[in-house]
Design an enzyme around this catalytic site. Structure first.
Site, PDB file in Angstrom:
ATOM      1  N   PHE A 158       8.765  19.392 -26.995  1.00  0.00           N
ATOM      2  CA  PHE A 158       9.388  18.298 -26.486  1.00  0.00           C
ATOM      3  C   PHE A 158      10.258  17.638 -27.165  1.00  0.00           C
ATOM      4  CE2 PHE A 158       5.379  16.937 -28.373  1.00  0.00           C
ATOM      5  CZ  PHE A 158       5.608  15.992 -29.283  1.00  0.00           C
TER       6      PHE A 158
ATOM      7  N   SER B 212       6.610  12.816 -35.894  1.00  0.00           N
ATOM      8  CA  SER B 212       6.996  14.107 -36.024  1.00  0.00           C
ATOM      9  C   SER B 212       6.395  14.669 -34.838  1.00  0.00           C
ATOM     10  CB  SER B 212       6.981  14.819 -37.237  1.00  0.00           C
ATOM     11  OG  SER B 212       5.465  15.218 -37.392  1.00  0.00           O
ATOM     12  N   LYS B 213       6.869  15.841 -34.447  1.00  0.00           N
ATOM     13  CA  LYS B 213       6.192  16.925 -33.309  1.00  0.00           C
ATOM     14  C   LYS B 213       4.815  17.098 -33.860  1.00  0.00           C
ATOM     15  CE  LYS B 213      10.572  18.932 -31.302  1.00  0.00           C
ATOM     16  NZ  LYS B 213      11.097  20.251 -31.187  1.00  0.00           N
ATOM     17  N   ARG B 214       4.526  17.165 -34.839  1.00  0.00           N
ATOM     18  CA  ARG B 214       3.366  17.981 -35.621  1.00  0.00           C
ATOM     19  C   ARG B 214       2.487  16.888 -35.939  1.00  0.00           C
ATOM     20  NH1 ARG B 214       7.476  21.016 -37.261  1.00  0.00           N
ATOM     21  NH2 ARG B 214       7.310  23.426 -37.191  1.00  0.00           N
TER      22      ARG B 214
END
Length: 466
Positions: free
Chosen positions: A19, A248-250
Site C-alpha cells: 500500500f 514503515s510498511k513492515r
C-alpha cells in the site's frame, strides 16, 4: 530555497509492492504542493521493476490513495516495466562508451569476497575484479553464467550536492562501489532506472525520504556519466510512530486508504501530513489552497516527525465541524451501510448537522446515528440512576403527549415542558431518562432536536419500555 528551476517538474515514484504508506504520501504531498506553488507539473511514476513483489492491486491502491488525497498528477501513471527498451538502449550506449561493464561473479564468489573483506577488517563491497582498466587482464568468461552489468563508478573524488532539506552533503566515491544496473535476468535496477526516468521526464526537483540519501551519489554519478542535467534533491526525515520507532510498511503503518475507512476526511489528512516536516509559522489549520500558496520549499525540518493519532483526530474534528452536511451524509451513509443500515440522504443530512460537532471521524458519527435505525441498550447504571420509580409516571405521560402532537422540534419541546410542570420535575430529571431509553446514552445534543429526527413510533415504543 524560494527560487525554483523553471519549469518545475516533480514526481512521486512508489513501488507497487504494497500500500501507499504515510511517508510516501507525505512525499507525494510535498512534491505536488511544490509543483503547484510554482505553476509546474507533477508526475506519477510506478517503479515496478521488482517483478516478483509488484502487483496490480498495489497499483490500484496507490492510485486510489492519490485520488482520495486530491493529489492530481499531470502525467502518468508511467510504468517502468513498459520502458525496458529505453533502459536497454541507454545500457548499450554505456557499455560502448566504457561507462558500464559485464560482471560474471557468481553469488558464491561475491559472498566469499565479502567474507574475506570482513576477515581483514575492510569495508565490504565489490572489489572490481571484472572492471576493465588499461593493461588489466580480466578473468576468463565462465560458460553458462548470465552476467550482471555494473556501472563504472568514479574511483576517486567526492560527490557533493546541496540538499533542499539537509543542506550540503558530501560522500567520497571510495565509499561506494560499482553498482549493478542490470540483473542477470536483464531487468534493470532501481538506481539506474530512476536516473533514466528523471532524465527523460525532465524532473527538476526530486523529493524523497531519508532512506534514499545513500543512493544519491550513485545516481548523481550516473547522471553525469550520461551527460544528463542534474535535478535538485531533497530528502525528508523519517516519520516516527507513537512508540518512537520508524513507521514503515513492515512496522505498524497502515495504508492511506485505511484512514478513509476509519472515517478521516482527506482535507484533514492533507493538513496533518503537511505539518509532519514542514511549517508555516504557528499555523496548524489551513486549506489546500493556503498550503499551495505557502509551500515554496522553505521551512522544511531536518529532524524526524512524530505521528500523533490524537493530533490527527483533533485536526479531523475541526474539518468535521466545517464539512458540508450533504458531504458528511454521503460519507456516513457508507459507514452505516457497512453495518447493514440503509438510510436516506435527506434524513442523514439533518442528523449529520446535529451531531458532527461531537465527532472526530465519520465512524464516530455513524456510531451516534446508528441509534436512529437499530435498537439501543442503555447501561444498567444509567437505567438505575435515571429511570427511577419517581420519573416513570412522567415518562408514560410524555409518551401519551407525543402520540397526539405534530412531530416537530417545537411541539416536542412543548410536550416535555408540560410534562415537567405536571409532575413537578426539573428538566434534567426528565431529559436524562428520555435520552437513556431512546438514545441508549445520557449525553446528547438538545433532547428535543435529537427526538425530532427519530420516527415518532420508535420514540414512544422505547419510552413505554421503561
Amino acid at each position: 530555497m524560494s527560487q525554483a528551476i523553471t519549469p518545475v517538474r516533480t514526481r512521486i515514484a512508489p513501488s507497487p509492492t504494497g500500500f501507499l504508506h504515510l511517508g510516501t504520501a507525505r512525499t507525494a504531498l510535498f512534491s505536488w504542493a511544490y509543483a503547484r506553488h510554482f505553476g509546474g507539473q507533477f508526475v506519477l511514476r510506478i517503479e515496478d521493476t521488482d517483478v516478483a513483489r509488484s502487483s496490480q492491486d498495489s497499483v490500484d491502491q496507490i492510485i486510489a490513495s492519490m485520488n482520495w488525497l486530491g493529489l492530481t498528477y499531470d502525467e502518468g501513471p508511467i510504468y517502468q516495466m513498459q520502458r525496458l527498451d529505453r533502459y536497454k538502449q541507454v545500457v548499450e550506449q554505456m557499455l560502448e562508451e566504457g561507462k558500464a561493464y559485464r560482471c560474471y561473479c557468481s553469488p558464491e564468489e561475491l559472498e566469499a569476497m565479502r567474507e574475506g573483506q570482513r576477515a581483514r577488517g575492510e569495508k565490504t563491497g565489490y572489489d572490481g575484479r571484472w572492471r576493465p582498466e588499461p593493461g588489466k587482464v580480466l578473468p576468463p568468461v565462465p560458460s553458462g553464467v548470465e552476467p550482471v552489468i555494473r556501472f563504472k563508478n568514479p574511483p576517486e573524488g567526492d560527490v557533493t550536492w546541496d540538499d533542499l532539506v539537509k543542506g550540503p552533503i558530501t560522500i567520497n566515491n571510495r565509499e561506494i562501489d560499482d553498482l549493478i544496473i542490470v540483473r542477470p535476468d536483464g531487468v534493470p535496477t532501481y538506481n539506474f532506472c530512476v536516473v533514466v526516468d528523471d532524465w527523460d521526464m525532465k524532473i527538476s526537483h526530486v523529493f524523497r525520504g531519508d532512506e534514499h540519501v545513500n543512493n544519491t551519489p550513485w545516481q548523481i554519478n550516473i547522471f553525469q556519466a550520461l551527460g544528463a542535467p542534474l535535478p535538485k534533491f531533497g530528502h525528508f526525515p523519517i516519520i516516527l510512530g507513537d512508540d518512537g520507532l520508524k513507521l514503515s510498511k513492515r512496522r505498524g503503518a497502515v495504508s492511506v486508504t485505511n484512514y478513509e475507512e476509519l472515517g478521516y476526511l482527506p482535507e484533514a489528512m492533507l493538513n496533518y501530513l503537511s505539518r509532519l516536516g514542514w511549517s508555516h509559522g504557528d499555523d496548524e489549520l489551513y486549506s489546500r489552497e493556503q498550503l499551495v500558496s505557502w509551500f515554496d520549499g522553505t521551512h522544511l525540518t531536518k529532524s524526524p516527525a512524530q505521528w500523533d493519532p490524537a493530533k490527527l483526530a483533533w485536526v479531523n474534528s475541526h474539518y468535521m465541524k466545517q464539512a458540508d452536511d450533504a458531504q458528511l451524509a454521503q460519507l456516513v451513509r457508507v459507514q452505516l451501510a457497512k453495518r447493514g443500515i440503509h438510510a436516506e440522504l435527506p434524513t442523514l443530512q439533518a442528523m449529520a448537522a446535529l451531531f458532527k460537532d461531537r465527532c472526530a471521524t465519520t465512524v464516530a458519527l455513524a456510531d451516534w446515528l446508528a441509534m436512529y435505525f437499530e435498537p439501543v441498550t442503555p447501561s444498567e447504571q444509567d437505567l438505575a440512576t435515571h429511570v427511577t420509580e419517581v420519573v416513570k409516571p412522567a415518562l408514560i405521560t410524555l409518551a401519551e403527549k407525543f402520540a397526539d402532537i405534530e412531530w416537530t422540534k417545537a411541539a416536542i419541546a412543548t410536550a416535555i415542558k408540560e410534562t415537567i410542570a405536571t409532575h413537578g420535575l426539573k428538566m434534567p430529571q426528565l431529559a436524562m431518562p428520555v435520552r437513556a431509553l431512546v438514545c441508549g446514552r445520557v449525553q446528547t445534543p438538545s433532547v428535543d432536536a435529537v427526538l425530532a429526527l427519530f420516527d415518532k413510533e420508535i420514540v414512544m415504543k422505547r419510552l413505554r419500555n421503561a
